[in-house]
Design an enzyme around this catalytic site. Structure first.
Site, PDB file in Angstrom:
ATOM      1  N   ASP A 172       0.820  -1.210   0.000  1.00  0.00           N
ATOM      2  CA  ASP A 172       0.000   0.000   0.000  1.00  0.00           C
ATOM      3  C   ASP A 172       0.857   1.264   0.000  1.00  0.00           C
ATOM      4  O   ASP A 172       0.653   2.177  -0.792  1.00  0.00           O
ATOM      5  CB  ASP A 172      -0.927   0.002   1.225  1.00  0.00           C
ATOM      6  CG  ASP A 172      -1.812  -1.229   1.270  1.00  0.00           C
ATOM      7  OD1 ASP A 172      -1.904  -1.929   0.247  1.00  0.00           O
ATOM      8  OD2 ASP A 172      -2.407  -1.498   2.330  1.00  0.00           O
ATOM      9  N   TYR A 221      -6.819 -10.150   9.987  1.00  0.00           N
ATOM     10  CA  TYR A 221      -5.613  -9.980   9.158  1.00  0.00           C
ATOM     11  C   TYR A 221      -4.419 -10.579   9.901  1.00  0.00           C
ATOM     12  O   TYR A 221      -3.619 -11.329   9.337  1.00  0.00           O
ATOM     13  CB  TYR A 221      -5.374  -8.489   8.883  1.00  0.00           C
ATOM     14  CG  TYR A 221      -4.234  -8.211   7.930  1.00  0.00           C
ATOM     15  CD1 TYR A 221      -4.468  -7.944   6.584  1.00  0.00           C
ATOM     16  CD2 TYR A 221      -2.909  -8.221   8.364  1.00  0.00           C
ATOM     17  CE1 TYR A 221      -3.428  -7.692   5.708  1.00  0.00           C
ATOM     18  CE2 TYR A 221      -1.864  -7.982   7.493  1.00  0.00           C
ATOM     19  CZ  TYR A 221      -2.129  -7.711   6.172  1.00  0.00           C
ATOM     20  OH  TYR A 221      -1.091  -7.471   5.309  1.00  0.00           O
TER      21      TYR A 221
HETATM   22  C1  GLA Z   1      -3.677  -4.818   3.434  1.00  0.00           C
HETATM   23  C2  GLA Z   1      -2.203  -4.637   3.803  1.00  0.00           C
HETATM   24  C3  GLA Z   1      -1.302  -4.920   2.601  1.00  0.00           C
HETATM   25  C4  GLA Z   1      -1.627  -6.261   1.970  1.00  0.00           C
HETATM   26  C5  GLA Z   1      -3.130  -6.389   1.726  1.00  0.00           C
HETATM   27  C6  GLA Z   1      -3.511  -7.758   1.239  1.00  0.00           C
HETATM   28  O1  GLA Z   1      -4.044  -3.838   2.513  1.00  0.00           O
HETATM   29  O2  GLA Z   1      -1.959  -3.323   4.250  1.00  0.00           O
HETATM   30  O3  GLA Z   1       0.048  -4.861   2.990  1.00  0.00           O
HETATM   31  O4  GLA Z   1      -1.149  -7.306   2.756  1.00  0.00           O
HETATM   32  O5  GLA Z   1      -3.886  -6.104   2.895  1.00  0.00           O
HETATM   33  O6  GLA Z   1      -2.991  -7.989  -0.014  1.00  0.00           O
END
Ligand code: GLA
Length: 391
Positions: A172, A221
């Site tokens: 990101d 997550y």
């Molecule tokens: C979130 C995290 C990223 C990545 C996505 C899944 O956005 O911030 O680093 O791991 O999930 O692809």
């Protein structure tokens, strides 16, 4: 206050009694390559037109003052080194960036900063990376320091991992800082090298927000990345050539199947197959083969749903509805998962009707009105600062 540039400049001037310099960072959507970044894998995101703006001007007493125009709230930090002190609120992100700069021995003098943004929150479009990168751009300028993209992204990730306390990879922050308009970015999260890929003119990227925010998203997550790390640790231990999951093949994984939990096995299988799909998606783009690109997106969704267990009923519905629409090449969940948005690649002339149909059909089955955005790949923060000269 919706991140409008002129309005934010005005708010800053009124509040702090002097003009500031403006920096902006976009949001992002990931086309394919989900949950691969924190194991050195491949991702293909692009920046999109939502923005966070950071307006900065100096102050004499050395304090660090952040004002959020969205929350209409100010925090004022003592001069000197920050301790990690996240409290789960908006100010964790800009404070985390200031902390990460201090960890790099970058001295930032006293400042007033106004932050304003229009990135939908909790939708998986990276509002947090957008705030981090906009803040970092402004603070670096204030400190008179320029750093390369890789370092900027790494620093912002560090703020998120170590100050905010959210596990995340580098995708990101990297794309929000380094994207280029009209291009998707194929990023290698191990080497931090990237390739910019054109999206054909005849397609549009449509983002549909399921409006489902899972309150425990951060926890989920974290659970997933723990399961992945556990599987990766087995592979590292058993197979000397495997430094990161990125190095492992499906055959490697199979050979270690009975040494890891069923969950770790499935999560790792998602990541190994997803890395391969990103490479195939690159080929498809280079050959203008959107049918194949779309088929890979659908495969990626199934893998996120079944192997990674990171989708939810509403998002699955949204993908199913999208795939029934004329002109839709592919649809999948995007971002961290457990709710949030889908990303859809749709024939340009069908995009408007696609949005109307998806909204109608999704509301009919779930009772929820989805928000949909037709998005073009936009510039990242560095390119924005270059093109309009931060002021
Ligand atoms: C979130 C995290 C990223 C990545 C996505 C899944 O956005 O911030 O680093 O791991 O999930 O692809």
């Amino acid at each position: 206050m919706k991140g409008n540039n002129e309005e934010a400049l005005q708010v800053h001037r009124q509040r702090f009694g002097e003009p500031g310099r403006r920096f902006a960072a976009p949001a992002r959507v990931n086309l394919i390559g989900e949950h691969t970044d924190y194991t050195g894998g491949l991702v293909m995101p692009m920046a999109i037109g939502f923005q966070t703006v950071a307006i900065i001007s100096g102050r004499q007493d050395g304090r660090a003052v952040f004002y959020s125009a969205n929350y209409e709230e100010e925090i004022s930090l003592e001069p000197g080194p920050l301790q990690v002190a996240a409290d789960g609120r908006w100010a964790d992100y800009p404070s985390g960036v200031l902390w990460a700069l201090q960890q790099e021995n970058i001295a930032v003098g006293g400042f007033n900063m106004t932050l304003a943004g229009n990135v939908p929150l909790g939708a998986g479009l990276s509002s947090s990376a957008s705030i981090e990168v906009a803040t970092a751009m402004a603070l670096l300028d204030h400190a008179g320091v320029a750093i390369p993209l890789q370092k900027l992204a790494t620093l912002c990730r560090r703020a998120e991992n170590e100050y905010v306390g959210a596990k995340s990879g580098i995708m990101d922050q990297f794309v929000v800082a380094g994207a280029v308009a009209h291009r998707a970015m194929l990023l290698d999260c191990r080497s931090l090298t990237f390739e910019l890929l054109p999206l054909p003119d005849q397609v549009r990227v449509v983002i549909c927000n399921s409006m489902v925010k899972h309150a425990v998203a951060t926890g989920e997550y974290g659970d997933r990345s723990d399961e992945v790390e556990a599987g990766q640790a087995v592979l590292q231990r058993e197979l000397p050539g495997v430094k990161l999951l990125r190095d492992a093949t499906l055959a490697d994984l199979e050979s270690c199947k009975d040494k890891m939990s069923a969950a770790s096995f499935a999560r790792c299988r998602h990541i190994i197959t997803e890395n391969q799909r990103v490479l195939e998606a690159r080929e498809a783009l280079l050959h203008d083969d959107m049918k194949q690109f779309g088929a890979l997106m659908v495969e990626a969704h199934k893998s996120m749903r079944d192997d990674f267990a990171a989708s939810c009923e509403e998002v699955d519905k949204l993908v199913e509805i999208a795939m029934q629409q004329p002109g839709c090449f592919g649809a999948r969940i995007t971002g961290g998962g457990f709710g949030g948005c889908t990303v859809n690649v749709v024939r340009a002339e069908a995009a408007e009707q696609f949005v109307a149909n998806v909204r109608k059909d999704y509301a009919a089955v779930t009772g929820i009105t989805a928000e949909c955005f037709v998005s073009a790949p936009s510039d990242g923060a560095l390119a924005m600062a270059e093109s309009d000269g931060a002021r």
